[in-house]
Motif scaffolding. Structure first.
Motif, short mmCIF file in Angstrom:
data_model
loop_
_atom_site.label_atom_id
_atom_site.label_comp_id
_atom_site.label_asym_id
_atom_site.label_seq_id
_atom_site.Cartn_x
_atom_site.Cartn_y
_atom_site.Cartn_z
N THR A 71 0.82 -1.13 -0.03
CA THR A 71 -0.02 0.06 -0.08
C THR A 71 0.88 1.34 -0.05
O THR A 71 0.67 2.21 -0.73
N GLU A 72 1.96 1.24 0.90
CA GLU A 72 2.63 2.47 0.93
C GLU A 72 3.55 2.37 -0.37
O GLU A 72 3.41 3.66 -1.01
N GLN A 73 4.00 1.30 -1.09
CA GLN A 73 4.57 1.66 -2.46
C GLN A 73 3.60 2.27 -3.71
O GLN A 73 4.14 3.11 -4.27
N MET A 74 2.41 2.03 -3.48
CA MET A 74 1.31 2.13 -4.40
C MET A 74 1.00 3.74 -4.20
O MET A 74 1.07 4.46 -5.01
N LEU A 75 0.85 4.14 -2.75
CA LEU A 75 0.61 5.26 -2.44
C LEU A 75 1.91 6.54 -2.78
O LEU A 75 1.84 7.64 -3.45
N ARG A 76 2.92 5.97 -2.61
CA ARG A 76 4.34 6.68 -3.16
C ARG A 76 4.44 7.09 -4.61
O ARG A 76 5.03 7.95 -5.03
N SER A 77 3.81 6.15 -5.32
CA SER A 77 3.50 6.49 -6.85
C SER A 77 2.67 7.52 -7.52
O SER A 77 2.91 8.21 -8.58
N ILE A 78 1.85 8.02 -6.27
CA ILE A 78 0.88 9.00 -6.88
C ILE A 78 1.75 10.37 -6.90
O ILE A 78 2.39 10.88 -5.92
N PRO A 79 1.55 11.14 -7.91
CA PRO A 79 2.25 12.50 -7.86
C PRO A 79 1.98 13.35 -6.70
O PRO A 79 0.95 13.35 -5.96
N GLU A 80 3.00 14.17 -6.31
CA GLU A 80 3.33 14.83 -5.25
C GLU A 80 1.95 15.82 -4.97
O GLU A 80 1.43 16.28 -3.87
N ASP A 81 1.51 16.51 -6.25
CA ASP A 81 0.66 17.58 -6.15
C ASP A 81 -0.69 16.91 -5.90
O ASP A 81 -1.65 17.52 -4.89
N ILE A 82 -1.17 15.65 -6.14
CA ILE A 82 -2.21 14.89 -5.81
C ILE A 82 -2.29 14.57 -4.34
O ILE A 82 -3.18 14.64 -3.43
N VAL A 83 -1.06 14.04 -3.86
CA VAL A 83 -1.07 13.83 -2.16
C VAL A 83 -1.18 15.06 -1.45
O VAL A 83 -1.78 14.89 -0.30
N ARG A 84 -0.78 16.39 -1.83
CA ARG A 84 -1.05 17.43 -1.06
C ARG A 84 -2.56 17.67 -1.06
O ARG A 84 -3.04 18.38 -0.06
N LYS A 85 -3.39 17.43 -2.23
CA LYS A 85 -4.82 17.68 -2.11
C LYS A 85 -5.65 16.63 -1.27
O LYS A 85 -6.69 16.94 -0.92
N VAL A 86 -4.98 15.59 -1.11
CA VAL A 86 -5.81 14.36 -0.60
C VAL A 86 -5.13 14.43 0.83
O VAL A 86 -4.08 13.53 0.98
N PRO A 87 -5.65 14.68 2.23
CA PRO A 87 -5.07 14.62 3.27
C PRO A 87 -4.72 13.10 3.94
O PRO A 87 -3.88 12.89 4.52
N ALA A 88 -5.98 12.33 3.48
CA ALA A 88 -5.75 11.02 3.98
C ALA A 88 -4.55 10.32 3.48
O ALA A 88 -3.65 9.62 4.27
N ILE A 89 -4.18 10.53 2.39
CA ILE A 89 -2.88 10.06 1.60
C ILE A 89 -1.57 10.52 2.23
O ILE A 89 -0.69 9.78 2.61
N ALA A 90 -1.66 11.71 2.17
CA ALA A 90 -0.67 12.48 3.00
C ALA A 90 -0.15 11.93 4.46
O ALA A 90 0.80 11.64 4.81
N SER A 91 -1.33 11.87 5.05
CA SER A 91 -1.27 11.55 6.50
C SER A 91 -0.71 10.03 6.58
O SER A 91 -0.03 9.63 7.39
N TYR A 92 -1.11 8.89 5.50
CA TYR A 92 -0.73 7.63 5.56
C TYR A 92 0.67 7.57 5.28
O TYR A 92 1.30 6.71 6.04
N LEU A 93 1.10 8.32 4.32
CA LEU A 93 2.59 8.13 4.12
C LEU A 93 3.26 8.78 5.21
O LEU A 93 4.50 8.44 5.32
N GLN A 94 2.79 9.82 6.02
CA GLN A 94 3.64 10.53 6.91
C GLN A 94 3.65 9.51 8.26
O GLN A 94 4.60 9.19 8.72
N ILE A 95 2.49 8.46 8.31
CA ILE A 95 2.79 7.76 9.37
C ILE A 95 3.52 6.57 8.88
O ILE A 95 4.40 6.00 9.70
N ALA A 96 3.43 5.90 7.92
CA ALA A 96 4.26 5.01 7.12
C ALA A 96 5.53 5.40 7.48
O ALA A 96 6.50 4.64 7.69
N GLY A 97 5.98 6.68 6.93
CA GLY A 97 7.43 7.02 6.92
C GLY A 97 7.86 7.12 8.27
O GLY A 97 9.26 6.84 8.72
N SER A 98 7.06 7.46 9.37
CA SER A 98 7.75 7.52 10.74
C SER A 98 7.94 6.20 11.42
O SER A 98 8.65 5.92 12.11
N GLU A 99 7.10 5.23 11.09
CA GLU A 99 7.31 3.86 11.57
C GLU A 99 8.65 2.96 10.95
O GLU A 99 8.99 2.01 11.38
N ALA A 100 9.09 3.60 9.73
CA ALA A 100 10.25 2.82 8.99
C ALA A 100 11.61 3.01 9.56
O ALA A 100 11.81 3.45 10.55
#
Length: 100
Positions: A71-100
């Motif tokens: 899931t994290e790999q799939m979400l990281r393939s989404i363009p950065e401008d879309i990630v900034r517009k969708v808070p849920a994706i940004a939040s998920y990536l932030q949480i996944a990044g802090s767990e690594a």
């Protein structure tokens, strides 16, 4: 007649003593057998718990971790401008990044 009563009493008491000894022996055998059965059941239960962990829990956890990484790999393939517009994706990536 009174002597016969004492004889009967002695016979009854001897029978009770014999009955008590048989009961005591049976109880000791039952206790020993019960302890063995308790020990065997405890060992079998421990083995069952370990097997359940190895057969069910451990593979499930590995599967969930792999799905999370996918899931994290799939979400990281989404363009950065879309990630900034969708808070849920940004939040998920932030949480996944802090767990690594």
């Amino acid at each position: 007649a009174i002597a016969r009563l004492f004889t009967i009493f002695d016979e009854v008491m001897a029978g009770l003593d014999q009955s008590f000894m048989v009961y005591k022996d049976d109880a000791l055998v039952y206790q020993a057998t019960g302890r063995v059965i308790d020990l065997v059941l405890g060992v079998l239960l421990s083995i069952l718990i370990i097997l359940l962990y190895l057969a069910i829990i451990s593979p499930s956890v590995r599967n969930m971790v792999a799905c999370g990484e996918g899931t994290e790999q799939m979400l990281r393939s989404i363009p950065e401008d879309i990630v900034r517009k969708v808070p849920a994706i940004a939040s998920y990536l932030q949480i996944a990044g802090s767990e690594a």
